[in-house]
Design a protein around this motif. Sequence first.
Motif, PDB file in Angstrom:
ATOM      1  N   TRP A 179       0.727  -1.199   0.171  1.00 39.26           N
ATOM      2  CA  TRP A 179      -0.044   0.001  -0.057  1.00 39.26           C
ATOM      3  C   TRP A 179       0.823   1.325  -0.011  1.00 39.26           C
ATOM      4  O   TRP A 179       0.306   2.293  -0.110  1.00 39.26           O
ATOM      5  CB  TRP A 179      -0.827   0.107   1.114  1.00 39.26           C
ATOM      6  CG  TRP A 179      -0.016  -0.396   2.344  1.00 39.26           C
ATOM      7  CD1 TRP A 179      -0.226  -1.612   3.029  1.00 39.26           C
ATOM      8  CD2 TRP A 179       0.726   0.334   3.358  1.00 39.26           C
ATOM      9  NE1 TRP A 179       0.353  -1.906   4.196  1.00 39.26           N
ATOM     10  CE2 TRP A 179       1.194  -0.537   4.439  1.00 39.26           C
ATOM     11  CE3 TRP A 179       1.296   1.526   3.186  1.00 39.26           C
ATOM     12  CZ2 TRP A 179       1.924  -0.133   5.324  1.00 39.26           C
ATOM     13  CZ3 TRP A 179       2.259   1.968   4.105  1.00 39.26           C
ATOM     14  CH2 TRP A 179       2.596   1.098   5.220  1.00 39.26           C
ATOM     15  N   PRO A 204      -3.856  -5.935  -5.596  1.00 43.45           N
ATOM     16  CA  PRO A 204      -3.078  -4.781  -4.890  1.00 43.45           C
ATOM     17  C   PRO A 204      -3.696  -4.888  -3.289  1.00 43.45           C
ATOM     18  O   PRO A 204      -4.554  -5.934  -2.975  1.00 43.45           O
ATOM     19  CB  PRO A 204      -4.058  -3.669  -5.253  1.00 43.45           C
ATOM     20  CG  PRO A 204      -5.472  -4.140  -5.632  1.00 43.45           C
ATOM     21  CD  PRO A 204      -5.185  -5.569  -6.155  1.00 43.45           C
ATOM     22  N   PRO A 206      -5.124  -4.550   0.330  1.00 38.06           N
ATOM     23  CA  PRO A 206      -6.485  -4.243   0.980  1.00 38.06           C
ATOM     24  C   PRO A 206      -6.709  -2.746   1.366  1.00 38.06           C
ATOM     25  O   PRO A 206      -7.632  -2.047   1.369  1.00 38.06           O
ATOM     26  CB  PRO A 206      -6.853  -5.398   1.953  1.00 38.06           C
ATOM     27  CG  PRO A 206      -5.593  -6.147   2.155  1.00 38.06           C
ATOM     28  CD  PRO A 206      -4.615  -5.630   1.191  1.00 38.06           C
ATOM     29  N   GLY A 241      -4.163 -13.492  -2.339  1.00 40.28           N
ATOM     30  CA  GLY A 241      -2.821 -13.251  -2.855  1.00 40.28           C
ATOM     31  C   GLY A 241      -2.203 -14.776  -2.953  1.00 40.28           C
ATOM     32  O   GLY A 241      -1.558 -15.116  -3.742  1.00 40.28           O
ATOM     33  N   GLY A 257       6.323  -6.585  -1.010  1.00 41.21           N
ATOM     34  CA  GLY A 257       5.730  -6.471   0.416  1.00 41.21           C
ATOM     35  C   GLY A 257       6.765  -6.909   1.499  1.00 41.21           C
ATOM     36  O   GLY A 257       7.803  -6.715   1.351  1.00 41.21           O
ATOM     37  N   THR A 261       5.887 -11.990   4.439  1.00 44.82           N
ATOM     38  CA  THR A 261       4.785 -12.370   3.438  1.00 44.82           C
ATOM     39  C   THR A 261       5.639 -13.042   2.190  1.00 44.82           C
ATOM     40  O   THR A 261       5.023 -13.886   1.402  1.00 44.82           O
ATOM     41  CB  THR A 261       3.726 -11.398   2.932  1.00 44.82           C
ATOM     42  OG1 THR A 261       3.264 -10.748   3.910  1.00 44.82           O
ATOM     43  CG2 THR A 261       2.589 -11.671   2.041  1.00 44.82           C
ATOM     44  N   GLU A 412      12.296  -3.884  10.517  1.00 40.75           N
ATOM     45  CA  GLU A 412      11.669  -3.030   9.549  1.00 40.75           C
ATOM     46  C   GLU A 412      10.482  -2.334  10.673  1.00 40.75           C
ATOM     47  O   GLU A 412       9.448  -2.821  10.728  1.00 40.75           O
ATOM     48  CB  GLU A 412      11.122  -3.434   8.133  1.00 40.75           C
ATOM     49  CG  GLU A 412      10.977  -2.427   7.399  1.00 40.75           C
ATOM     50  CD  GLU A 412      10.523  -2.743   6.168  1.00 40.75           C
ATOM     51  OE1 GLU A 412       9.594  -3.975   5.858  1.00 40.75           O
ATOM     52  OE2 GLU A 412      10.893  -2.120   5.163  1.00 40.75           O
TER      53      GLU A 412
HETATM   54  P1  NAD Z   1       2.414  -7.167   3.206  1.00 45.12           P
HETATM   55  O1  NAD Z   1       3.454  -8.199   3.102  1.00 45.12           O
HETATM   56  O2  NAD Z   1       1.661  -7.217   4.339  1.00 45.12           O
HETATM   57  O3  NAD Z   1       1.345  -7.415   1.862  1.00 45.12           O
HETATM   58  C1  NAD Z   1       1.619  -7.216   0.663  1.00 45.12           C
HETATM   59  C2  NAD Z   1       0.672  -7.828  -0.187  1.00 45.12           C
HETATM   60  O4  NAD Z   1       0.608  -9.209  -0.212  1.00 45.12           O
HETATM   61  C3  NAD Z   1      -0.686  -7.320  -0.174  1.00 45.12           C
HETATM   62  O5  NAD Z   1      -1.401  -7.285  -1.315  1.00 45.12           O
HETATM   63  C4  NAD Z   1      -1.472  -8.593   0.731  1.00 45.12           C
HETATM   64  O6  NAD Z   1      -2.711  -8.878   0.445  1.00 45.12           O
HETATM   65  C5  NAD Z   1      -0.668  -9.684   0.232  1.00 45.12           C
HETATM   66  N1  NAD Z   1      -0.753 -11.058   0.938  1.00 45.12           N
HETATM   67  C6  NAD Z   1      -0.611 -10.994   2.073  1.00 45.12           C
HETATM   68  N2  NAD Z   1      -0.587 -12.352   2.612  1.00 45.12           N
HETATM   69  C7  NAD Z   1      -0.317 -12.941   1.380  1.00 45.12           C
HETATM   70  C8  NAD Z   1      -0.112 -14.319   1.289  1.00 45.12           C
HETATM   71  N3  NAD Z   1       0.256 -15.231   2.249  1.00 45.12           N
HETATM   72  N4  NAD Z   1       0.388 -14.787   0.063  1.00 45.12           N
HETATM   73  C9  NAD Z   1       0.147 -13.857  -1.064  1.00 45.12           C
HETATM   74  N5  NAD Z   1      -0.187 -12.407  -0.732  1.00 45.12           N
HETATM   75  C10 NAD Z   1      -0.448 -12.120   0.427  1.00 45.12           C
HETATM   76  O7  NAD Z   1       2.985  -5.818   2.918  1.00 45.12           O
HETATM   77  P2  NAD Z   1       2.152  -4.494   3.308  1.00 45.12           P
HETATM   78  O8  NAD Z   1       2.133  -4.102   4.693  1.00 45.12           O
HETATM   79  O9  NAD Z   1       1.221  -4.156   2.375  1.00 45.12           O
HETATM   80  O10 NAD Z   1       3.368  -3.646   2.958  1.00 45.12           O
HETATM   81  C11 NAD Z   1       4.719  -3.235   3.565  1.00 45.12           C
HETATM   82  C12 NAD Z   1       5.860  -4.076   3.315  1.00 45.12           C
HETATM   83  O11 NAD Z   1       6.188  -3.998   1.838  1.00 45.12           O
HETATM   84  C13 NAD Z   1       7.022  -3.567   3.950  1.00 45.12           C
HETATM   85  O12 NAD Z   1       7.849  -4.761   4.706  1.00 45.12           O
HETATM   86  C14 NAD Z   1       8.011  -2.777   3.045  1.00 45.12           C
HETATM   87  O13 NAD Z   1       9.357  -2.878   3.284  1.00 45.12           O
HETATM   88  C15 NAD Z   1       7.493  -3.821   1.831  1.00 45.12           C
HETATM   89  N6  NAD Z   1       7.777  -2.968   0.541  1.00 45.12           N
HETATM   90  C16 NAD Z   1       8.948  -3.497  -0.273  1.00 45.12           C
HETATM   91  C17 NAD Z   1       9.198  -2.571  -1.377  1.00 45.12           C
HETATM   92  C18 NAD Z   1      10.391  -3.272  -2.319  1.00 45.12           C
HETATM   93  O14 NAD Z   1      10.524  -2.732  -3.378  1.00 45.12           O
HETATM   94  N7  NAD Z   1      11.348  -3.839  -1.586  1.00 45.12           N
HETATM   95  C19 NAD Z   1       8.488  -1.651  -1.713  1.00 45.12           C
HETATM   96  C20 NAD Z   1       7.462  -1.110  -0.838  1.00 45.12           C
HETATM   97  C21 NAD Z   1       6.933  -2.125   0.254  1.00 45.12           C
END
Ligand code: NAD
Length: 508
Positions: A179, A204, A206, A241, A257, A261, A412
């Motif tokens: 997000w 994307p 939620p 996802g 993400g 995850t 983080e």
């Molecule tokens: P998150 O890992 O909670 O979720 C990311 C996505 O994964 C969401 O769309 C979510 O619905 C989906 N998801 C959740 N559980 C899943 C599963 N078991 N299988 C498949 N998909 C699943 O991350 P967030 O809280 O949305 O974002 C923050 C995190 O993203 C931070 O750790 C940040 O560092 C990371 N991030 C990394 C980059 C990069 O380029 N390295 C860029 C932006 C954010």
Amino acid sequence: MTDSATADLSPPDLSGSAPTELPQGLDVLLIDGVLSAATGGGTFETLNPATEQVLGVAADATAADMDAAIGAARRAFDESDWSTDPAFRARCLRQLRDALQSEGSALRALTTAEVGAPAFLTSGPQFDTPVEDLGYYADLAENYDGWKVDLGDRVSVGVPTHRQVWREAAGVVGAITPWNFPHQINLAKLGPALAAGCTVVLKPAPDTPWCASAMARIAAEQTDLPPGVLNVVTSSDHSLGAQLSGDSRVDVVSFTGSTATGRAVMRSAAENITKVFLELGGKSAFVILDDADVASAATMAGFMAATHAGQGCAITTRLLVPRSMHDEVVEAAAATMASLAAGDPTDPGTICGPVISERQRDRIEGYLRSAIDEGGSFACGGGRSERFEHGWFIDPTLVVGLDNSSTVAREEIFGPVLTVMAHDGDDDAVAIANDSPFGLSGAIFSGDEDRALAVASQIRTGTLSINGGVWYSADVPFGGYKQSGIGREMGVAGFEEYLETKSIAIAR
Ligand code: NAD
């Protein structure tokens, strides 16, 4: 991802371009070229993190919707000539870019309302830049020189043979995104994947469904993208996802993400040996060497940590300073961070807006409590902003008095929290920088470029800014070492993540 350091810290003047109306009709999925409600009509609310108000509802897809989207992407890849017509793909990508740009005012307003992104970032990495970058991927589709590489003749195992190496679209891409920079991350996956000839199912986060459904509506209504080539499935349920990453009809899972995850995605993709591309978390070091301009380095470090309330995976969150300069740097960085107190994201002067959710605010406060429990203190900030009655605001916080083994230095946080630590020279700084499970980004400040480059060569990380250089650009690969990920996004390397390699041998 966020922009790297820049020399000019003043936000651009957006007065006169301040957007007012949000896009409409965003409670839809895009499946097989059709904008529709979720099966059964389910919806979920999307909120404004600055006000806690409900912006409206998004379509809450079911497993059957996801199944249909994957099926549509599979058919579009297998049964249309999308993957073999780069000129058409380039045209569609430019149409998408132009249409997004023409709706830029409403989409920038949406990004500030739904993400809490400070308005000044929407004219850069939160919207304008990634939209413009679609043109880079369109150019790549047309001009990539690796589609067919001729290796010439050779007698191989006794057989005179003419050899070629072809690159082909990898197939169906499951794109799963977070997000914090939704347009940037959604488009940095769709752009190269579509340019390469793949078809896509985007799921994307939620927390920011509307940024994706607005793009889906525009793609469906204002481009020639054929049915099934781009599918967008919003859902409140993370399990969609997992469904996407575990489906045998998907050829590449492109995930951004958290590292936790990312592990789950890799596990579910392992069932079908599906290729995974992972952009994960970071805990990047900002290293000041003892010949640096301390004032500008400390100011930059404080500014970076406060930007978008620290919700950028590449933001530098560990500040490593020469022991003799420690107090001077703390004073300057704290002054910068205190001057960037959390503010209304619609204000063009705001650098630090709200964090995305109540859950995220509570999580950050937990980390701040751990800093105190472990013996640290705050040179500025320290918790939620008292200036706002509503919204999830944390003031930029500089943590002092802890070492690299502390929780705030290892994990983080994804909030506006910077931990400062002393080092005893370049080798020690490198050792501390590398003492992390992550390796996503970093920064070095030094009066001597060669010295900075020598330090850069020893830090195990995917991108580094030296003296404020900006690596964020469509043609520069971005990604992580160690637990920060696998593969690269953007640049030619990012495009090639969506290609397969086929070797051809013709007897002569
Ligand atoms: P998150 O890992 O909670 O979720 C990311 C996505 O994964 C969401 O769309 C979510 O619905 C989906 N998801 C959740 N559980 C899943 C599963 N078991 N299988 C498949 N998909 C699943 O991350 P967030 O809280 O949305 O974002 C923050 C995190 O993203 C931070 O750790 C940040 O560092 C990371 N991030 C990394 C980059 C990069 O380029 N390295 C860029 C932006 C954010």
